[in-house]
Design a protein around this motif. Structure first.
Motif, mmCIF file in Angstrom:
data_model
loop_
_atom_site.group_PDB
_atom_site.id
_atom_site.type_symbol
_atom_site.label_atom_id
_atom_site.label_comp_id
_atom_site.label_asym_id
_atom_site.label_seq_id
_atom_site.Cartn_x
_atom_site.Cartn_y
_atom_site.Cartn_z
ATOM 1 N N ALA A 1 0.832 -1.205 0.000
ATOM 2 C CA ALA A 1 0.000 0.000 0.000
ATOM 3 C C ALA A 1 0.867 1.256 0.000
ATOM 4 O O ALA A 1 0.527 2.262 -0.648
ATOM 5 C CB ALA A 1 -0.941 -0.008 1.205
ATOM 6 N N SER A 2 1.982 1.211 0.707
ATOM 7 C CA SER A 2 2.906 2.353 0.713
ATOM 8 C C SER A 2 3.505 2.571 -0.670
ATOM 9 O O SER A 2 3.671 3.715 -1.118
ATOM 10 C CB SER A 2 4.023 2.122 1.737
ATOM 11 N N MET A 3 3.831 1.485 -1.352
ATOM 12 C CA MET A 3 4.338 1.591 -2.716
ATOM 13 C C MET A 3 3.292 2.235 -3.625
ATOM 14 O O MET A 3 3.604 3.138 -4.410
ATOM 15 C CB MET A 3 4.721 0.209 -3.245
ATOM 16 N N ALA A 4 2.053 1.760 -3.499
ATOM 17 C CA ALA A 4 0.973 2.307 -4.326
ATOM 18 C C ALA A 4 0.753 3.784 -4.035
ATOM 19 O O ALA A 4 0.513 4.583 -4.950
ATOM 20 C CB ALA A 4 -0.305 1.515 -4.091
ATOM 21 N N LYS A 5 0.852 4.157 -2.774
ATOM 22 C CA LYS A 5 0.659 5.555 -2.383
ATOM 23 C C LYS A 5 1.715 6.449 -3.013
ATOM 24 O O LYS A 5 1.447 7.615 -3.343
ATOM 25 C CB LYS A 5 0.712 5.680 -0.857
ATOM 26 N N GLU A 6 2.915 5.909 -3.211
ATOM 27 C CA GLU A 6 3.999 6.679 -3.819
ATOM 28 C C GLU A 6 3.921 6.706 -5.342
ATOM 29 O O GLU A 6 4.768 7.310 -5.992
ATOM 30 C CB GLU A 6 5.347 6.105 -3.382
ATOM 31 N N GLY A 7 2.917 6.020 -5.915
ATOM 32 C CA GLY A 7 2.719 6.071 -7.366
ATOM 33 C C GLY A 7 2.947 4.768 -8.087
ATOM 34 O O GLY A 7 2.756 4.692 -9.307
ATOM 35 N N ILE A 8 3.377 3.728 -7.368
ATOM 36 C CA ILE A 8 3.615 2.433 -8.016
ATOM 37 C C ILE A 8 2.273 1.711 -8.100
ATOM 38 O O ILE A 8 1.852 1.012 -7.183
ATOM 39 C CB ILE A 8 4.672 1.617 -7.243
ATOM 40 N N LYS A 9 1.604 1.897 -9.215
ATOM 41 C CA LYS A 9 0.231 1.414 -9.381
ATOM 42 C C LYS A 9 0.161 0.033 -10.014
ATOM 43 O O LYS A 9 -0.914 -0.570 -10.071
ATOM 44 C CB LYS A 9 -0.566 2.408 -10.226
ATOM 45 N N ALA A 10 1.290 -0.470 -10.508
ATOM 46 C CA ALA A 10 1.329 -1.813 -11.079
ATOM 47 C C ALA A 10 2.699 -2.416 -10.803
ATOM 48 O O ALA A 10 3.701 -1.700 -10.724
ATOM 49 C CB ALA A 10 1.050 -1.793 -12.582
ATOM 50 N N ALA A 11 2.721 -3.736 -10.641
ATOM 51 C CA ALA A 11 3.986 -4.436 -10.410
ATOM 52 C C ALA A 11 3.843 -5.879 -10.847
ATOM 53 O O ALA A 11 2.729 -6.414 -10.930
ATOM 54 C CB ALA A 11 4.394 -4.361 -8.934
ATOM 55 N N ILE A 12 4.979 -6.510 -11.128
ATOM 56 C CA ILE A 12 5.004 -7.943 -11.428
ATOM 57 C C ILE A 12 5.744 -8.640 -10.300
ATOM 58 O O ILE A 12 6.878 -8.267 -9.967
ATOM 59 C CB ILE A 12 5.694 -8.226 -12.773
ATOM 60 N N THR A 13 5.081 -9.608 -9.688
ATOM 61 C CA THR A 13 5.718 -10.392 -8.640
ATOM 62 C C THR A 13 6.270 -11.666 -9.251
ATOM 63 O O THR A 13 5.545 -12.440 -9.887
ATOM 64 C CB THR A 13 4.744 -10.687 -7.481
ATOM 65 N N CYS A 14 7.588 -11.845 -9.124
ATOM 66 C CA CYS A 14 8.291 -12.936 -9.795
ATOM 67 C C CYS A 14 8.497 -14.125 -8.860
ATOM 68 O O CYS A 14 8.639 -13.969 -7.652
ATOM 69 C CB CYS A 14 9.652 -12.456 -10.291
ATOM 70 N N ALA A 15 8.553 -15.300 -9.465
ATOM 71 C CA ALA A 15 8.736 -16.528 -8.705
ATOM 72 C C ALA A 15 10.176 -16.641 -8.208
ATOM 73 O O ALA A 15 11.127 -16.532 -8.987
ATOM 74 C CB ALA A 15 8.379 -17.733 -9.559
ATOM 75 N N PHE A 16 10.311 -16.853 -6.922
ATOM 76 C CA PHE A 16 11.611 -17.124 -6.299
ATOM 77 C C PHE A 16 11.341 -17.794 -4.961
ATOM 78 O O PHE A 16 10.448 -17.380 -4.227
ATOM 79 C CB PHE A 16 12.401 -15.831 -6.084
ATOM 80 N N ASP B 1 -2.229 -2.989 -9.068
ATOM 81 C CA ASP B 1 -2.411 -4.119 -9.987
ATOM 82 C C ASP B 1 -1.146 -4.972 -9.921
ATOM 83 O O ASP B 1 -0.093 -4.574 -10.412
ATOM 84 C CB ASP B 1 -2.639 -3.627 -11.418
ATOM 85 N N LEU B 2 -1.267 -6.132 -9.285
ATOM 86 C CA LEU B 2 -0.112 -6.996 -9.083
ATOM 87 C C LEU B 2 -0.262 -8.239 -9.956
ATOM 88 O O LEU B 2 -1.200 -9.013 -9.797
ATOM 89 C CB LEU B 2 -0.014 -7.396 -7.612
ATOM 90 N N TYR B 3 0.655 -8.401 -10.900
ATOM 91 C CA TYR B 3 0.596 -9.496 -11.860
ATOM 92 C C TYR B 3 1.645 -10.549 -11.505
ATOM 93 O O TYR B 3 2.725 -10.220 -11.020
ATOM 94 C CB TYR B 3 0.869 -8.979 -13.271
ATOM 95 N N ALA B 4 1.335 -11.809 -11.783
ATOM 96 C CA ALA B 4 2.231 -12.906 -11.433
ATOM 97 C C ALA B 4 3.082 -13.333 -12.620
ATOM 98 O O ALA B 4 2.600 -13.454 -13.743
ATOM 99 C CB ALA B 4 1.423 -14.094 -10.928
ATOM 100 N N ALA B 5 4.372 -13.581 -12.345
ATOM 101 C CA ALA B 5 5.268 -14.251 -13.283
ATOM 102 C C ALA B 5 5.727 -15.551 -12.625
ATOM 103 O O ALA B 5 6.016 -15.569 -11.428
ATOM 104 C CB ALA B 5 6.472 -13.378 -13.612
ATOM 105 N N ILE B 6 5.765 -16.628 -13.390
ATOM 106 C CA ILE B 6 6.147 -17.923 -12.827
ATOM 107 C C ILE B 6 7.338 -18.494 -13.587
ATOM 108 O O ILE B 6 7.546 -18.161 -14.761
ATOM 109 C CB ILE B 6 4.973 -18.919 -12.845
ATOM 110 N N GLY B 7 8.113 -19.329 -12.922
ATOM 111 C CA GLY B 7 9.259 -19.935 -13.581
ATOM 112 C C GLY B 7 10.244 -20.479 -12.570
ATOM 113 O O GLY B 7 10.126 -20.229 -11.366
ATOM 114 N N ILE B 8 11.213 -21.212 -13.053
ATOM 115 C CA ILE B 8 12.236 -21.810 -12.200
ATOM 116 C C ILE B 8 13.462 -20.912 -12.179
ATOM 117 O O ILE B 8 14.198 -20.807 -13.169
ATOM 118 C CB ILE B 8 12.625 -23.215 -12.698
ATOM 119 N N HIS B 9 13.673 -20.227 -11.075
ATOM 120 C CA HIS B 9 14.857 -19.395 -10.879
ATOM 121 C C HIS B 9 16.080 -20.310 -10.849
ATOM 122 O O HIS B 9 16.015 -21.432 -10.343
ATOM 123 C CB HIS B 9 14.719 -18.631 -9.559
#
Length: 250
Positions: free
Chosen positions: A19-34, A66-74
Motif C-alpha cells: 500500500a505504501s508503494m501504491a501511495k507513492e505512485g507504483i500502481k502496477a507491479a510484477i511479482t516474480c517466482a523465487f 495491480d499486481l501481476y504474477a510471473a512464474i518460472g524456475i529461478h
C-alpha cells in the motif's frame, strides 16, 4: 507519476508495504517466482506459482496496486526433478510472464532448465523476465544471449533483467529489452540516468527487485521523479510505465 515496477517479490512484503508503494505512485507491479531456499520437491514451486497467481494478486488489489504474477524456475531454485513444473508452465494461462528465469553460474543444469523454459515460452508466445547475477554479470549475460540466439528466441519476448552499465549495450544491440534494477549493489538512480541519456528510452523497463532482503521498495517512484526532472515527463513516463505496458501486452 504513475509507475510500473516490473520485478518484485511481493511475498517478502506486507500488504501495508504494498500500500505504501501504491501511495507513492507504483500502481502496477510484477511479482516474480523465487523460493528463498532450494526446494526439495517440484510441488513446492507449483504451489508457489498458484500462490502468486491467486493470493498475491489478491493482496496487491487490497493494497491498491495491480499486481501481476510471473512464474518460472529461478536458477537458484532448481529442484531435483522439475518435469511437473514445466508441465504446469505449459498449461498456464493466468501468469503474465515467465520469470524470473535465467542463469546464476551458467552450469549445464541451469542452461538446460533455462532452455526448456524458453522453448515453452516461445510456444505460448509468453514474455520472459530473464535474471542475470551479481557475480560474473558480463560473462553470464553473454552466455544468456548465446542461448537466446541459438534457439532463435523472439527478441520481443525477452527482457534481460538486472542490466548493468557494462551489459546494457550488448543487450540492446541484440534487440532485447533491458531491465534496470534500482537497488544497492545493482544500479543507482544516477546510473539509470546515465544509461538512458546514452541509449534512449525505447527498450528499458524499471524495477526495484524489492522482496525478502532489505531494499528501497519505492525506488522506482523515486527514480521516476529524477528521470522526469532530468529528461522531461514524457520520456520518464515511457520508461516507468509505457514500455512495460507495451512489453507485457497490457
Amino acid at each position: 507519476m504513475k509507475c510500473f515496477d516490473t520485478h518484485i517479490h511481493s511475498e517478502g512484503r506486507s500488504v501495508e508495504d504494498l500500500a505504501s508503494m501504491a501511495k507513492e505512485g507504483i500502481k502496477a507491479a510484477i511479482t516474480c517466482a523465487f523460493y528463498p531456499i532450494k526446494p526439495m520437491y517440484q510441488e513446492t514451486l507449483i504451489d508457489l506459482f498458484r500462490k502468486l497467481i491467486d493470493f498475491e494478486e489478491y493482496r496487491g488489489n487490497k493494497a491498491g496496486m495491480d499486481l501481476y504474477a510471473a512464474i518460472g524456475i529461478h536458477p537458484r531454485c532448481i529442484p531435483h526433478n522439475y518435469n511437473k513444473i514445466l508441465e504446469f508452465m505449459e498449461n498456464d494461462d493466468k501468469s503474465i510472464a515467465f520469470g524470473e528465469i535465467g542463469l546464476e553460474d551458467a552450469t549445464d543444469e541451469e542452461i538446460e532448465v533455462l532452455t526448456k523454459q524458453l522453448k515453452i515460452a516461445e510456444k505460448l508466445d509468453k514474455p520472459c523476465i530473464i535474471h542475470t547475477p551479481r557475480n560474473n554479470k558480463v560473462e553470464v549475460t553473454k552466455k544468456t544471449v548465446e542461448i537466446l540466439e541459438k534457439i532463435e528466441f523472439p527478441e520481443s519476448l525477452a527482457v534481460i533483467d538486472h542490466a548493468s552499465v557494462e551489459t546494457v549495450e550488448p543487450i540492446l544491440k541484440k534487440g532485447y529489452f533491458a531491465g534496470l534494477t534500482v537497488q544497492p549493489g545493482k544500479l543507482s538512480s544516477e546510473e539509470v540516468i546515465q544509461i538512458v541519456e546514452k541509449y534512449g528510452v525505447e527498450k528499458f523497463v524499471l524495477n526495484s527487485d524489492t522482496g525478502f532482503s532489505p531494499s528501497d521498495m519505492t525506488a522506482v517512484a523515486k527514480t521516476a521523479k529524477i528521470l522526469s526532472d532530468k529528461m522531461g515527463k514524457k520520456d520518464a513516463e515511457k520508461i516507468v510505465w509505457g514500455n512495460a505496458v507495451e512489453f507485457f501486452r497490457l
